[in-house]
Write a protein that holds these residues in place. Structure first.
Motif, PDB file in Angstrom:
ATOM      1  N   TRP A   1       0.859  -1.175   0.000  1.00  0.00           N
ATOM      2  CA  TRP A   1       0.000   0.000   0.000  1.00  0.00           C
ATOM      3  C   TRP A   1       0.899   1.230   0.000  1.00  0.00           C
ATOM      4  CZ3 TRP A   1      -0.394  -4.062   3.409  1.00  0.00           C
ATOM      5  CH2 TRP A   1      -1.580  -4.816   3.386  1.00  0.00           C
ATOM      6  N   PHE A   2       0.508   2.261  -0.753  1.00  0.00           N
ATOM      7  CA  PHE A   2       1.289   3.502  -0.717  1.00  0.00           C
ATOM      8  C   PHE A   2       0.406   4.662  -1.176  1.00  0.00           C
ATOM      9  CE2 PHE A   2       1.845   1.943  -5.036  1.00  0.00           C
ATOM     10  CZ  PHE A   2       1.787   3.084  -5.819  1.00  0.00           C
ATOM     11  N   GLN A   3       0.826   5.837  -0.788  1.00  0.00           N
ATOM     12  CA  GLN A   3       0.221   7.086  -1.239  1.00  0.00           C
ATOM     13  C   GLN A   3       1.354   8.068  -1.466  1.00  0.00           C
ATOM     14  OE1 GLN A   3      -2.066   8.622  -2.785  1.00  0.00           O
ATOM     15  NE2 GLN A   3      -3.647   9.184  -1.315  1.00  0.00           N
ATOM     16  N   LEU A   4       1.300   8.804  -2.558  1.00  0.00           N
ATOM     17  CA  LEU A   4       2.351   9.763  -2.873  1.00  0.00           C
ATOM     18  C   LEU A   4       1.959  11.154  -2.402  1.00  0.00           C
ATOM     19  CD1 LEU A   4       3.235   8.536  -6.478  1.00  0.00           C
ATOM     20  CD2 LEU A   4       4.508   8.106  -4.370  1.00  0.00           C
ATOM     21  N   CYS A   5       2.927  11.852  -1.827  1.00  0.00           N
ATOM     22  CA  CYS A   5       2.769  13.250  -1.402  1.00  0.00           C
ATOM     23  C   CYS A   5       1.878  13.416  -0.171  1.00  0.00           C
ATOM     24  CB  CYS A   5       2.238  14.115  -2.540  1.00  0.00           C
ATOM     25  SG  CYS A   5       3.261  14.069  -4.027  1.00  0.00           S
ATOM     26  N   ASP A   6       1.516  12.352   0.492  1.00  0.00           N
ATOM     27  CA  ASP A   6       0.675  12.465   1.682  1.00  0.00           C
ATOM     28  C   ASP A   6       0.677  11.126   2.400  1.00  0.00           C
ATOM     29  OD1 ASP A   6      -0.948  13.530   3.568  1.00  0.00           O
ATOM     30  OD2 ASP A   6      -2.588  14.062   2.226  1.00  0.00           O
ATOM     31  N   ALA A   7       0.138  11.118   3.638  1.00  0.00           N
ATOM     32  CA  ALA A   7      -0.043   9.873   4.354  1.00  0.00           C
ATOM     33  C   ALA A   7      -1.265   9.143   3.810  1.00  0.00           C
ATOM     34  CB  ALA A   7      -0.196  10.143   5.854  1.00  0.00           C
ATOM     35  N   MET A   8      -1.345   7.852   4.061  1.00  0.00           N
ATOM     36  CA  MET A   8      -2.455   7.060   3.562  1.00  0.00           C
ATOM     37  C   MET A   8      -3.691   7.234   4.444  1.00  0.00           C
ATOM     38  SD  MET A   8      -0.629   3.503   2.343  1.00  0.00           S
ATOM     39  CE  MET A   8       0.304   3.240   3.866  1.00  0.00           C
ATOM     40  N   ILE A   9      -4.853   7.086   3.836  1.00  0.00           N
ATOM     41  CA  ILE A   9      -6.136   7.126   4.534  1.00  0.00           C
ATOM     42  C   ILE A   9      -6.925   5.894   4.109  1.00  0.00           C
ATOM     43  CG2 ILE A   9      -8.286   8.402   4.867  1.00  0.00           C
ATOM     44  CD1 ILE A   9      -6.798  10.957   4.226  1.00  0.00           C
ATOM     45  N   PHE A  10      -7.486   5.195   5.088  1.00  0.00           N
ATOM     46  CA  PHE A  10      -8.230   3.972   4.795  1.00  0.00           C
ATOM     47  C   PHE A  10      -9.668   4.114   5.266  1.00  0.00           C
ATOM     48  CE2 PHE A  10      -3.859   2.550   4.796  1.00  0.00           C
ATOM     49  CZ  PHE A  10      -3.825   1.677   3.728  1.00  0.00           C
ATOM     50  N   ASN A  11     -10.580   4.266   4.307  1.00  0.00           N
ATOM     51  CA  ASN A  11     -12.008   4.219   4.592  1.00  0.00           C
ATOM     52  C   ASN A  11     -12.577   2.831   4.314  1.00  0.00           C
ATOM     53  OD1 ASN A  11     -12.199   6.982   5.319  1.00  0.00           O
ATOM     54  ND2 ASN A  11     -12.139   7.535   3.150  1.00  0.00           N
ATOM     55  N   HIS A  12     -11.769   1.995   3.689  1.00  0.00           N
ATOM     56  CA  HIS A  12     -12.173   0.618   3.399  1.00  0.00           C
ATOM     57  C   HIS A  12     -10.922  -0.220   3.210  1.00  0.00           C
ATOM     58  CE1 HIS A  12     -11.061   0.742  -0.921  1.00  0.00           C
ATOM     59  NE2 HIS A  12     -11.395   2.027  -0.818  1.00  0.00           N
TER      60      HIS A  12
ATOM     61  N   SER B 225       7.548  12.844   4.089  1.00  0.00           N
ATOM     62  CA  SER B 225       8.617  13.794   4.401  1.00  0.00           C
ATOM     63  C   SER B 225       9.986  13.299   3.947  1.00  0.00           C
ATOM     64  CB  SER B 225       8.638  14.084   5.902  1.00  0.00           C
ATOM     65  OG  SER B 225       8.835  12.885   6.633  1.00  0.00           O
ATOM     66  N   SER B 226      10.110  11.979   3.685  1.00  0.00           N
ATOM     67  CA  SER B 226      11.398  11.428   3.267  1.00  0.00           C
ATOM     68  C   SER B 226      11.352  10.985   1.805  1.00  0.00           C
ATOM     69  CB  SER B 226      11.777  10.236   4.157  1.00  0.00           C
ATOM     70  OG  SER B 226      10.811   9.192   4.050  1.00  0.00           O
ATOM     71  N   THR B 227      10.614  11.733   0.995  1.00  0.00           N
ATOM     72  CA  THR B 227      10.464  11.408  -0.424  1.00  0.00           C
ATOM     73  C   THR B 227      11.272  12.379  -1.272  1.00  0.00           C
ATOM     74  OG1 THR B 227       8.204  10.640  -0.009  1.00  0.00           O
ATOM     75  CG2 THR B 227       8.820  11.042  -2.287  1.00  0.00           C
ATOM     76  N   PHE B 228      11.973  11.866  -2.251  1.00  0.00           N
ATOM     77  CA  PHE B 228      12.604  12.750  -3.232  1.00  0.00           C
ATOM     78  C   PHE B 228      12.378  12.183  -4.619  1.00  0.00           C
ATOM     79  CE2 PHE B 228      16.007   9.679  -2.832  1.00  0.00           C
ATOM     80  CZ  PHE B 228      16.595   9.660  -4.077  1.00  0.00           C
TER      81      PHE B 228
END
Length: 281
Positions: A74-85, A127-130
Motif C-alpha cells: 500500500w502507498f500514497q504519494l505526497c501524503d499519508a495514507m487514509i483507509f475508509n475501506h 517527508s522522506s520522499t525525493f
C-alpha cells in the motif's frame, strides 16, 4: 470589561490561516521537480490539480494497492495514507499508526506472510520522499518517487515510477523486490508529464528590454510628476497628471500622423478632387 488576554488570543487566531498554508506548502512543496535541459525548463508538480484529477497524483481512495505472490503493498504519494475501506491487517504496524490505525501513519507499507501471519514493514514517509527522472535522456517519460524508512529495525525503501500518460491512470500492477527491503513499482498518470515553462530563446531580446525600460521610465515620470504637483503645487484632481494637455491630445495626434503617412504612401484616392482643374480658353 475587557479581558487582557483577549488580544493575544485574537492575534493567535489571525495566525492560524498562515500556519495552515505553511503546513500545506511544506508537505506539497516536496512533490515538485524542476530542472533545465537543452534550453528547456521542465517542471513536475504532482499535487497540482489537472483535468479530471483535482488532487493531482493523490489517489482518491486514499491509497494505491498492489498484491503479487502473497506480498501486498500500500502507498500514497505526497501524503499519508487514509483507509475508509480495506485497511491493512498486520501483526506489526508500530511505526505506521499501530494496530488500530495501521497504514495511516506512513506513506508506504508492505505486508509479507511470515509464519502464516501478515507482517508489515514501513517503507517510507511523505517527508522522506525525493524525485528523479526515470530516464535522464528523455525527460518527458516521467519521474520516479523514492520513499525511505531509515529505522533501527530495518532500512527499507520504495521506488514508484510515475510514467507520463495523458490518456488516464493505470494503477500499479507489478512489484519488484530490488534488495533486502527495497521495493519498486510503477503507475501511469498525467501528473507524471512535465510542463515546459520556457523553451528555445535567451530572454526577450533587445526590443523587449528596451520596451520595459521605456515603460518603467514613463511610469516613474508620471508618478513623480503627480506627487510633485500634488504636494508642492497643491493641485488636485485629474490635473495632477503632468502635461495633461499633451496626453489628452496624443491619440488625435497619432491618428493624424498615421493618416498622413498612409496618404503619402498610397497617393490620392480615386474620389479625391484636386484643388485645380484644367480650363480651356
Amino acid at each position: 470589561m475587557a479581558i487582557g488576554g483577549s488580544y493575544p488570543n485574537r492575534h493567535l487566531l489571525c495566525l492560524f490561516p498562515l500556519i495552515f498554508v505553511t503546513l500545506i506548502t511544506s508537505v506539497y512543496g516536496t512533490c515538485q521537480l524542476s530542472f533545465e535541459q537543452d534550453n528547456k525548463l521542465y517542471n513536475y508538480s504532482l499535487t497540482k490539480p489537472i483535468r479530471n484529477f483535482p488532487h493531482g497524483i493523490l489517489s482518491e481512495d486514499g491509497f494505491y494497492k498492489v498484491a503479487v505472490n502473497g506480498t501486498v503493498l500500500w502507498f500514497q504519494l505526497c501524503d499519508a495514507m487514509i483507509f475508509n475501506h480495506d485497511p491493512p491487517t498486520c501483526v506489526d504496524c508500530g511505526d505506521c499508526g499501530g494496530i488500530s490505525r495501521c497504514g495511516m501513519g506512513c506513506s508506504a507499507l508492505v505486508a509479507n506472510i511470515i509464519g502464516g501471519y501478515p507482517v508489515c514493514t514501513t517503507l517510507g514517509y511523505s517527508s522522506s520522499t525525493f524525485f528523479e527522472l526515470i530516464d535522464k535522456t528523455d525527460p518527458l517519460k516521467g519521474i520516479t518517487a523514492k520513499l525511505f524508512n531509515r529505522g533501527s529495525k530495518s532500512n527499507c525503501s520504495l521506488a514508484v515510477s510515475i510514467v507520463c500518460d495523458t490518456n488516464g491512470v493505470q494503477g500499479p500492477q507489478t512489484l519488484e523486490l530490488v534488495g533486502t527491503c527495497d521495493y519498486a513499482t510503477k503507475i501511469h498518470h498525467p501528473s507524471g508529464c512535465a510542463l515546459i515553462i520556457s523553451s528555445h530563446g535567451n530572454g526577450m531580446g533587445w526590443f523587449g528590454t528596451m520596451l520595459i525600460l521605456i515603460l518603467f521610465f514613463l511610469g516613474v515620470y508620471l508618478l513623480g510628476g503627480a506627487v510633485y504637483r500634488y504636494y508642492s503645487l497643491g493641485i488636485r484632481g485629474i490635473d495632477i497628471i503632468p502635461n495633461l494637455e499633451f496626453w489628452a491630445s496624443l491619440p488625435h495626434t497619432l491618428q493624424s500622423s498615421f493618416t498622413s503617412l498612409v496618404r503619402r504612401f498610397r497617393g490620392p484616392s480615386h474620389g479625391h478632387r484636386s484643388s485645380y482643374s484644367p480650363v480651356n480658353f
